[in-house]
Scaffold this active site. Sequence first.
Site, PDB file in Angstrom:
ATOM      1  N   SER A   1       0.813  -1.209   0.000  1.00  0.00           N
ATOM      2  CA  SER A   1       0.000   0.000   0.000  1.00  0.00           C
ATOM      3  C   SER A   1       0.854   1.270   0.000  1.00  0.00           C
ATOM      4  CB  SER A   1      -0.892   0.023   1.245  1.00  0.00           C
ATOM      5  OG  SER A   1      -1.511   1.289   1.330  1.00  0.00           O
TER       6      SER A   1
ATOM      7  N   LYS B   1     -14.398  -3.623   1.938  1.00  0.00           N
ATOM      8  CA  LYS B   1     -15.172  -2.376   1.863  1.00  0.00           C
ATOM      9  C   LYS B   1     -16.680  -2.560   2.080  1.00  0.00           C
ATOM     10  CE  LYS B   1     -11.923  -0.099  -1.231  1.00  0.00           C
ATOM     11  NZ  LYS B   1     -11.737   0.720  -2.436  1.00  0.00           N
TER      12      LYS B   1
ATOM     13  N   ASN C   1     -14.710   3.114   2.553  1.00  0.00           N
ATOM     14  CA  ASN C   1     -13.244   2.999   2.535  1.00  0.00           C
ATOM     15  C   ASN C   1     -12.570   3.865   3.589  1.00  0.00           C
ATOM     16  OD1 ASN C   1     -13.411   5.577   1.311  1.00  0.00           O
ATOM     17  ND2 ASN C   1     -11.412   5.232   0.372  1.00  0.00           N
TER      18      ASN C   1
ATOM     19  N   ASP D   1     -13.446   7.066  -2.209  1.00  0.00           N
ATOM     20  CA  ASP D   1     -13.124   6.680  -3.591  1.00  0.00           C
ATOM     21  C   ASP D   1     -13.964   7.514  -4.555  1.00  0.00           C
ATOM     22  OD1 ASP D   1     -11.319   4.679  -2.834  1.00  0.00           O
ATOM     23  OD2 ASP D   1     -12.912   3.186  -2.673  1.00  0.00           O
TER      24      ASP D   1
END
Length: 266
Positions: free
Chosen positions: A14, A65, A85, A100
């Site tokens: 990540s 999610k 998220n 998002d």
Amino acid sequence: MDVYGLIGNPVGHSLSPPMHEAAYEALGIDARYVTFEPAIGSAPEAVSAAETLGVAGLNVTVPFKQDVLDVVSPEPLAERIGAVNTIDFTGETPQGYNTDAIGVTRSFEHHGVSIDGRDAVVVGAGGAGRAAAFALADAGASVHIANRTESRAIDLAAAVPGASAGGLDTLSERVPTADILVNATSVGMESDETPVPAGVLHDDLTVLDAVYAPLETRLLREASDAGAETIDGAWMLLFQGVAAFEIWSGEDGPVDAMNEALRSRL
Ligand code: ATR
């Protein structure tokens, strides 16, 4: 010191930790951002544990999610998208957001592209496609969703105000008259494939690709060759992070510092 984090499985590569820690450093905030990899199916327990331990905020990525919807109060956009998220623990109950979607609209805004009243085509009807379709429709675009599995596009369009839907074959009819095109499929990730035939791309189009590895996908290369404006997937990643930072801190995100931290690692 405040602790923020990301839950996902896997989360190994990540880019969120360097991106958020660059923001803390730029603004002199005493905080850390760490990753957690709970077992598949245990995201709700992980959220509760984080809250108990005093974690200030969590990002949530694949495959959790949807799972965390049950243990947070989702704000309306996250509820409509059906995915969270970003979780903020500073209120009485954990609040769930979907940044998002915010990342999609802010990517266009940052590039001076207006969405209101424009024709948009979203390719894909998975998590990223849902976020893009709701975000663009809420910002005033008329949205067409094209997906390999047509039934998924039709189901999504039924929930998005004013949206239409079809299979990937509808791209040849819709893209030539569109102002905005978003690739929300995984096609092009680590490959030289594209979900959109090059021949339908044109110079009145702005193309956003959610794929960020590679930064210049085949779709963006062919869009650029056709004279279209292009916005790479790192912008979406950046602005979902900026929006999460702003929810947690209540301050404007240091966009340049976060962008530099992200792009230096891509
Ligand atoms: P995400 O949450 O990243 O959107 P997802 O829910 O698995 O992930 O959705 C992936 C999207 O990419 C879907 O729209 C998928 O199409 P299907 O609904 O038909 O599966 C699309 N996709 C994946 N591989 C594809 C391919 N080779 N060609 C076209 N579309 C593809």
